[in-house]
Design a protein around this motif. Structure first.
Motif, PDB file in Angstrom:
ATOM      1  N   TYR A   1       1.059  -1.108  -0.058  1.00  0.00           N
ATOM      2  CA  TYR A   1       0.087  -0.184   0.032  1.00  0.00           C
ATOM      3  C   TYR A   1       0.950   1.182  -0.118  1.00  0.00           C
ATOM      4  O   TYR A   1       1.848   1.340   0.866  1.00  0.00           O
ATOM      5  CB  TYR A   1      -0.749   0.105   1.329  1.00  0.00           C
ATOM      6  N   GLN A   2       0.773   2.024  -1.004  1.00  0.00           N
ATOM      7  CA  GLN A   2       1.416   3.323  -1.126  1.00  0.00           C
ATOM      8  C   GLN A   2       2.905   2.829  -1.253  1.00  0.00           C
ATOM      9  O   GLN A   2       3.804   3.563  -0.546  1.00  0.00           O
ATOM     10  CB  GLN A   2       1.121   4.453  -0.057  1.00  0.00           C
ATOM     11  N   ALA A   3       3.241   1.872  -1.849  1.00  0.00           N
ATOM     12  CA  ALA A   3       4.632   1.336  -1.954  1.00  0.00           C
ATOM     13  C   ALA A   3       5.352   0.824  -0.723  1.00  0.00           C
ATOM     14  O   ALA A   3       6.519   0.345  -0.511  1.00  0.00           O
ATOM     15  CB  ALA A   3       5.800   2.472  -2.649  1.00  0.00           C
ATOM     16  N   GLN A   4       4.692   0.530   0.272  1.00  0.00           N
ATOM     17  CA  GLN A   4       5.042   0.085   1.619  1.00  0.00           C
ATOM     18  C   GLN A   4       4.605  -1.452   1.586  1.00  0.00           C
ATOM     19  O   GLN A   4       3.594  -1.673   1.443  1.00  0.00           O
ATOM     20  CB  GLN A   4       4.431   0.788   2.695  1.00  0.00           C
ATOM     21  N   PHE A   5       5.474  -2.436   2.288  1.00  0.00           N
ATOM     22  CA  PHE A   5       5.384  -3.559   2.272  1.00  0.00           C
ATOM     23  C   PHE A   5       4.938  -4.050   3.750  1.00  0.00           C
ATOM     24  O   PHE A   5       5.647  -3.813   4.769  1.00  0.00           O
ATOM     25  CB  PHE A   5       6.794  -4.134   1.732  1.00  0.00           C
ATOM     26  N   TYR A   6       3.945  -4.976   3.743  1.00  0.00           N
ATOM     27  CA  TYR A   6       3.806  -5.781   4.933  1.00  0.00           C
ATOM     28  C   TYR A   6       3.481  -7.239   4.629  1.00  0.00           C
ATOM     29  O   TYR A   6       3.239  -7.503   3.260  1.00  0.00           O
ATOM     30  CB  TYR A   6       2.515  -5.180   5.282  1.00  0.00           C
TER      31      TYR A   6
ATOM     32  N   VAL B   1       1.230 -11.299  -3.851  1.00  0.00           N
ATOM     33  CA  VAL B   1       1.315 -10.130  -3.651  1.00  0.00           C
ATOM     34  C   VAL B   1      -0.015  -9.330  -4.036  1.00  0.00           C
ATOM     35  O   VAL B   1      -0.805  -9.580  -4.937  1.00  0.00           O
ATOM     36  CB  VAL B   1       2.343  -9.241  -4.190  1.00  0.00           C
ATOM     37  N   ILE B   2      -0.425  -8.664  -2.753  1.00  0.00           N
ATOM     38  CA  ILE B   2      -1.922  -7.944  -2.754  1.00  0.00           C
ATOM     39  C   ILE B   2      -1.359  -6.311  -2.968  1.00  0.00           C
ATOM     40  O   ILE B   2      -0.390  -5.840  -2.131  1.00  0.00           O
ATOM     41  CB  ILE B   2      -2.594  -8.163  -1.535  1.00  0.00           C
ATOM     42  N   CYS B   3      -1.651  -5.903  -4.018  1.00  0.00           N
ATOM     43  CA  CYS B   3      -1.487  -4.311  -4.356  1.00  0.00           C
ATOM     44  C   CYS B   3      -2.677  -3.500  -3.947  1.00  0.00           C
ATOM     45  O   CYS B   3      -3.584  -3.567  -4.957  1.00  0.00           O
ATOM     46  CB  CYS B   3      -0.806  -4.224  -5.735  1.00  0.00           C
ATOM     47  N   LEU B   4      -2.689  -2.821  -3.025  1.00  0.00           N
ATOM     48  CA  LEU B   4      -4.006  -2.095  -2.756  1.00  0.00           C
ATOM     49  C   LEU B   4      -3.623  -0.544  -3.142  1.00  0.00           C
ATOM     50  O   LEU B   4      -2.595   0.145  -2.650  1.00  0.00           O
ATOM     51  CB  LEU B   4      -4.071  -1.905  -1.104  1.00  0.00           C
ATOM     52  N   ASP B   5      -4.166  -0.199  -4.203  1.00  0.00           N
ATOM     53  CA  ASP B   5      -3.909   1.096  -4.797  1.00  0.00           C
ATOM     54  C   ASP B   5      -4.966   2.319  -4.199  1.00  0.00           C
ATOM     55  O   ASP B   5      -6.054   1.976  -4.160  1.00  0.00           O
ATOM     56  CB  ASP B   5      -4.394   0.971  -6.484  1.00  0.00           C
ATOM     57  N   ASP B   6      -3.969   3.072  -3.961  1.00  0.00           N
ATOM     58  CA  ASP B   6      -4.839   4.316  -3.290  1.00  0.00           C
ATOM     59  C   ASP B   6      -5.525   5.316  -4.512  1.00  0.00           C
ATOM     60  O   ASP B   6      -5.551   6.409  -4.325  1.00  0.00           O
ATOM     61  CB  ASP B   6      -3.762   5.107  -2.586  1.00  0.00           C
ATOM     62  N   VAL B   7      -6.149   4.718  -5.560  1.00  0.00           N
ATOM     63  CA  VAL B   7      -6.676   5.529  -6.387  1.00  0.00           C
ATOM     64  C   VAL B   7      -8.069   4.743  -6.666  1.00  0.00           C
ATOM     65  O   VAL B   7      -8.229   3.700  -6.627  1.00  0.00           O
ATOM     66  CB  VAL B   7      -5.773   5.813  -7.796  1.00  0.00           C
ATOM     67  N   SER B   8      -9.025   5.663  -7.372  1.00  0.00           N
ATOM     68  CA  SER B   8     -10.072   5.102  -7.827  1.00  0.00           C
ATOM     69  C   SER B   8     -10.357   5.100  -9.547  1.00  0.00           C
ATOM     70  O   SER B   8      -9.816   6.165  -9.981  1.00  0.00           O
ATOM     71  CB  SER B   8     -11.467   5.622  -7.408  1.00  0.00           C
ATOM     72  N   PHE B   9     -10.980   4.212 -10.167  1.00  0.00           N
ATOM     73  CA  PHE B   9     -11.346   4.676 -11.376  1.00  0.00           C
ATOM     74  C   PHE B   9     -12.604   4.526 -11.777  1.00  0.00           C
ATOM     75  O   PHE B   9     -13.275   3.477 -11.567  1.00  0.00           O
ATOM     76  CB  PHE B   9     -10.544   3.550 -12.173  1.00  0.00           C
ATOM     77  N   LYS B  10     -13.228   5.454 -12.515  1.00  0.00           N
ATOM     78  CA  LYS B  10     -14.479   5.324 -12.839  1.00  0.00           C
ATOM     79  C   LYS B  10     -14.876   4.618 -14.159  1.00  0.00           C
ATOM     80  O   LYS B  10     -14.085   4.183 -14.795  1.00  0.00           O
ATOM     81  CB  LYS B  10     -15.253   6.870 -12.915  1.00  0.00           C
ATOM     82  N   ASP B  11     -16.162   4.348 -14.546  1.00  0.00           N
ATOM     83  CA  ASP B  11     -16.529   3.418 -15.556  1.00  0.00           C
ATOM     84  C   ASP B  11     -15.825   4.104 -16.959  1.00  0.00           C
ATOM     85  O   ASP B  11     -15.720   3.493 -17.998  1.00  0.00           O
ATOM     86  CB  ASP B  11     -18.041   3.426 -15.587  1.00  0.00           C
ATOM     87  N   ASP B  12     -15.746   5.486 -16.908  1.00  0.00           N
ATOM     88  CA  ASP B  12     -15.362   6.233 -18.195  1.00  0.00           C
ATOM     89  C   ASP B  12     -13.951   6.284 -18.037  1.00  0.00           C
ATOM     90  O   ASP B  12     -13.055   7.021 -19.038  1.00  0.00           O
ATOM     91  CB  ASP B  12     -15.982   7.558 -18.198  1.00  0.00           C
ATOM     92  N   GLN B  13     -13.338   5.506 -17.233  1.00  0.00           N
ATOM     93  CA  GLN B  13     -11.641   5.667 -17.217  1.00  0.00           C
ATOM     94  C   GLN B  13     -11.172   4.136 -17.602  1.00  0.00           C
ATOM     95  O   GLN B  13     -10.012   3.769 -17.085  1.00  0.00           O
ATOM     96  CB  GLN B  13     -11.225   6.124 -16.189  1.00  0.00           C
ATOM     97  N   GLU B  14     -12.077   3.592 -18.469  1.00  0.00           N
ATOM     98  CA  GLU B  14     -11.455   2.052 -18.720  1.00  0.00           C
ATOM     99  C   GLU B  14      -9.844   1.992 -19.226  1.00  0.00           C
ATOM    100  O   GLU B  14      -9.320   1.018 -18.839  1.00  0.00           O
ATOM    101  CB  GLU B  14     -12.413   1.664 -19.931  1.00  0.00           C
ATOM    102  N   ASN B  15      -9.554   2.842 -20.234  1.00  0.00           N
ATOM    103  CA  ASN B  15      -8.318   2.941 -20.637  1.00  0.00           C
ATOM    104  C   ASN B  15      -7.155   3.009 -19.721  1.00  0.00           C
ATOM    105  O   ASN B  15      -6.031   2.472 -19.778  1.00  0.00           O
ATOM    106  CB  ASN B  15      -8.052   4.117 -21.608  1.00  0.00           C
ATOM    107  N   GLU B  16      -7.399   4.003 -18.626  1.00  0.00           N
ATOM    108  CA  GLU B  16      -6.393   4.345 -17.488  1.00  0.00           C
ATOM    109  C   GLU B  16      -6.567   3.067 -16.733  1.00  0.00           C
ATOM    110  O   GLU B  16      -5.342   2.712 -15.844  1.00  0.00           O
ATOM    111  CB  GLU B  16      -6.835   5.511 -16.716  1.00  0.00           C
ATOM    112  N   LEU B  17      -7.740   2.218 -16.298  1.00  0.00           N
ATOM    113  CA  LEU B  17      -7.650   1.160 -15.702  1.00  0.00           C
ATOM    114  C   LEU B  17      -7.022  -0.001 -16.222  1.00  0.00           C
ATOM    115  O   LEU B  17      -6.168  -0.733 -15.502  1.00  0.00           O
ATOM    116  CB  LEU B  17      -8.893   0.779 -15.347  1.00  0.00           C
ATOM    117  N   VAL B  18      -7.276  -0.140 -17.464  1.00  0.00           N
ATOM    118  CA  VAL B  18      -6.163  -1.031 -18.230  1.00  0.00           C
ATOM    119  C   VAL B  18      -4.654  -0.746 -17.970  1.00  0.00           C
ATOM    120  O   VAL B  18      -3.795  -1.587 -17.581  1.00  0.00           O
ATOM    121  CB  VAL B  18      -6.547  -0.962 -19.653  1.00  0.00           C
TER     122      VAL B  18
END
Length: 723
Positions: free
Chosen positions: A213-218, A302-319
């Motif tokens: 999470y935020q590049a920190q490892f647990y 590895v679990i990567c918890l990303d601190d960002v959200s992607f809406k339905d109209d941001q498909e290309n950025e989610l990819v």
């Protein structure tokens, strides 16, 4: 004859798991050399003009080439025979195929790792803005992650206990399960001093996971010594995940950016650079960093918890985020003097050398996987099972009469071996990995971050969710394979954009055989070319075009079947080349065919495609495999088709738009041919019905607007079809 146990290049280190107890299947066959050469000539001929093809045929069929290839083929059969005695659960292509990945020096980001995006969980609402839920704005992320992880642990339990249901074709023919041994606890390890190859390391005793999470490892343990999940319900795991997020959020303002070490960015480097850094860490007087690396590399996943959200109209950025990570630069004028802290993208929150489960703030989930030991079909099984299990767990909370995905679900959680001794000395509370850095590591991290940012900026992505029709419509009306049909559509779109045909690759699964991987389907055939050109030929009518379409699809399906049965050409020829390069280059001249331009032509996959369909997936994609190519990942569902296209800033969006128009145009052709009075019929699986307006049959246009669009407005009768 050299030893066949291990090639001197890439190596695989693992301890067999219970998956190894499965029965031995038939060995991958080596086709007859002449059949392979004939197939090679058939596959390359549609991509050459007559003069080039005459030269290639003369080269391939020359006495010199046949003699050298015959010698190598004999050596390969000796190699396979010895290998069968030493390791029955092997194949002639196995080590050479590992080498193809492990000897690769460039970054595996976009060059090797694919991604799957799971469908959204309908039982979890997005709380990333409202903050409604027990964990506030993190509720969606925490709950989605916990559900998926618990399902993954059930999968691992069944795998290690030998109760995982075998893969089959239509529930009858068994498939090889070898790859599952390398799914968990595996890591790609960069070369050590003096070594020329990476290693694939697998720890089957692993019981812990890594959370980023935020590049920190647990890390913390998730299985006991009997491979029984410690967390039997998502709720038990949620607090661990939330506490990791809170630990970072509380300390965000207290920590200097340069202290937040994004050590995972080293896995985006070339293998040579990553090897140098890893060797530096190994020889450092402080063992902290080396111990951290061993914990990460031996983890289940590895679990990567990303601190960002992607809406339905941001498909290309989610990819982009699932495939390679985003690169967001914060040019804070007060922070320019620091080596770290400028990059804010999700590319820092990754460890690309392992299997990664990625979950966004608003609960969108994906899997990014290191490709050396596993293919898409294996990860697709994992994705299918965990998505299904995570969804039906909600239904099970309402009624107990819900079928189970895993056999372990039939056992009472209280009697599954969770004794005190089996859980002694386990770490169930998250522990943070702290890194010790110096000027060398800080500068190395900085340059790794800038280089991966450059790489990410060189690519673009486009997504298509085609909902006009899908597999049901294609099978019932077009009477052909949906995959073969879709491959013809790609040829139409590319020809419409560039006026030519290029080498197209599609993998065929060869898991009918022991340790089977893939074989190369070559989609461009004389039949596909005739069909595509007919669309732009004034002398062709719709009836003829449909007949040519069916012939093209039939040929594609025939080639696919050959490849699935291990009777392709690419893997056999590649093994012969590798055998020469590894063992006989000082004894034999290089076969002339490997110096012919056709060899380079057939191995330059301008269109690299892959079909990984299952309703549990929303999108699937990978990077192009050549600098001037397109990567096309697609999912064919009953009533829709999803396509993700990537390229190094070729006309990606335009090409994808042409794919959509090509789907529509072929359907229009069918409608016009089936019922001359139909302009546009509904897409149903029943017989196409005549549409009436004011009691009169609608008259179709003389040609489709969609096809005119393919050529940028030009009349398609005006375009040359001689290319």
């Amino acid at each position: 004859m050299p030893s066949v146990a291990v090639s001197s290049s890439g190596s695989i280190s693992s301890t067999p798991s219970s998956a190894s107890k499965l029965p031995i299947m038939k060995r991958l066959p080596i086709p007859e050399l002449q059949d392979t050469l004939n197939r090679y000539l058939e596959r390359v001929e549609p991509l050459q003009d007559e003069r080039q093809n005459r030269k290639t045929r003369k080269c391939i069929l020359s006495e010199e080439n046949l003699n050298i290839m015959g010698t190598l083929d004999g050596k390969l059969r000796e190699y396979d025979s010895e290998l069968a005695k030493e390791n029955p659960k092997s194949s002639y292509i196995e080590q050479f195929w590992y080498d193809a990945y492990l000897l690769y020096d460039a970054s595996i980001v976009l060059n090797s790792n694919p991604y799957f995006q799971l469908q959204d969980d309908p039982t979890i609402k997005d709380s990333s803005e409202s903050g409604i839920g027990p964990y506030g704005i993190y509720t969606s992320q925490v709950k989605r992650t916990a559900k998926l992880v618990v399902s993954i642990l059930k999968f691992i339990q069944e795998l290690r206990h030998g109760t995982l249901q075998p893969d089959t074709v239509r529930g009858k023919t068994s498939l090889s399960m070898d790859q599952y041994d390398k799914l968990f606890g595996s890591s790609r390890i960069p070369p050590g001093p003096g070594e020329k190859s990476c290693h694939l390391q697998t720890d089957h005793t692993s019981h812990h996971i890594i959370v980023l999470y935020q590049a920190q490892f647990y890390w913390f343990d998730v299985l006991d010594v009997n491979n029984i999940p410690i967390f039997s319900s998502p709720e038990e795991l949620e607090w661990n995940l939330y506490s990791i997020i809170m630990d970072n959020e509380r300390n965000k303002l207290e920590l200097d950016d340069s202290i937040r070490i994004p050590f995972g960015v080293f896995t985006t480097e070339s293998r040579r650079v990553w090897s140098n850094v890893r060797d530096y860490v190994f020889h450092h007087s402080d063992p902290t960093n080396w111990k951290n690396l061993k914990i990460i590399e031996s983890a289940l996943f590895v679990i990567c918890l990303d601190d960002v959200s992607f809406k339905d109209d941001q498909e290309n950025e989610l990819v982009r985020s699932f495939l390679c990570g985003t690169s967001d630069i914060d040019l804070d004028p007060t922070n320019l003097a620091k080596p770290l802290g400028t990059q804010r993208g999700t590319c820092l929150n990754r460890w690309y050398d392992k299997l990664q489960l990625i979950v966004t703030r608003n609960g969108k989930a994906g899997i990014n996987f290191e490709h050396t030991g596993i293919d898409g079909h294996t990860v697709l099984r994992l994705a299918t099972d965990i998505y299904t299990d995570s969804i039906i767990s909600f239904a099970r909370g309402i009624t107990k009469n819900v079928p189970s995905v895993f056999e372990s679900e039939l056992l009472d959680a209280r009697t599954r071996g969770s004794s005190a001794t089996s859980r002694a000395n386990l770490i169930t509370i998250p522990r943070k990995l702290d890194w010790k850095v110096d000027s060398f590591l800080l500068s190395s991290l900085h340059f790794a971050e800038t280089r991966v940012s450059d790489v990410i900026s060189q690519y673009e992505f486009a997504t298509l969710n085609f909902s006009e029709y899908g597999a049901s419509h294609i099978k019932s009306l077009f009477k052909c394979s949906p995959d073969a049909f879709t491959q013809q559509v790609y040829q139409i779109a590319y020809y419409a954009l560039y006026g030519k045909f290029e080498t197209t690759y599609e993998p065929a699964m060869t898991k009918l055989f022991q340790n089977g991987r893939t074989e190369a389907i070559r989609s461009v055939s004389h039949q596909s070319k005739r069909f595509v050109k007919s669309l732009f030929d004034r002398a062709s009518d719709d009836k003829e075009r449909l007949e040519l379409l069916r012939e093209a699809c039939k040929e594609h399906s025939r080639i696919t079947k050959e490849c699935t049965m291990g009777m392709g050409q690419d893997r056999h020829l590649y093994a012969l080349y590798c055998l020469w390069n590894e063992y006989y280059r000082d004894e034999l001249d290089l076969a002339p065919m490997f110096e012919d331009k056709s060899w380079s032509l057939l191995n330059t996959n301008v269109l690299s495609t892959s079909n990984c369909g299952n309703p549990c997936l929303k999108t699937f994609g990978f990077g192009p495999v050549t600098a001037n190519g397109f990567g096309i990942g697609y999912i064919i569902r009953d009533n829709s088709i999803s396509v993700v296209v990537s390229s190094r800033h070729r006309q990606t969006h335009r090409f994808l738009s042409l794919i959509e128009k090509s789907f529509l145009e072929v359907d229009h052709i069918f409608q016009r041919a089936a019922e001359p009075g139909i302009s546009k019929a509904p897409h149903t699986d029943t017989q196409v019905k005549t549409l009436l307006r004011d009691g009169k049959r609608l008259n179709p246009p003389s040609k489709s607007e969609d096809l005119s669009f393919l050529l940028g407005g030009y009349d398609y009768f005006d375009v040359s079809v001689s290319g």
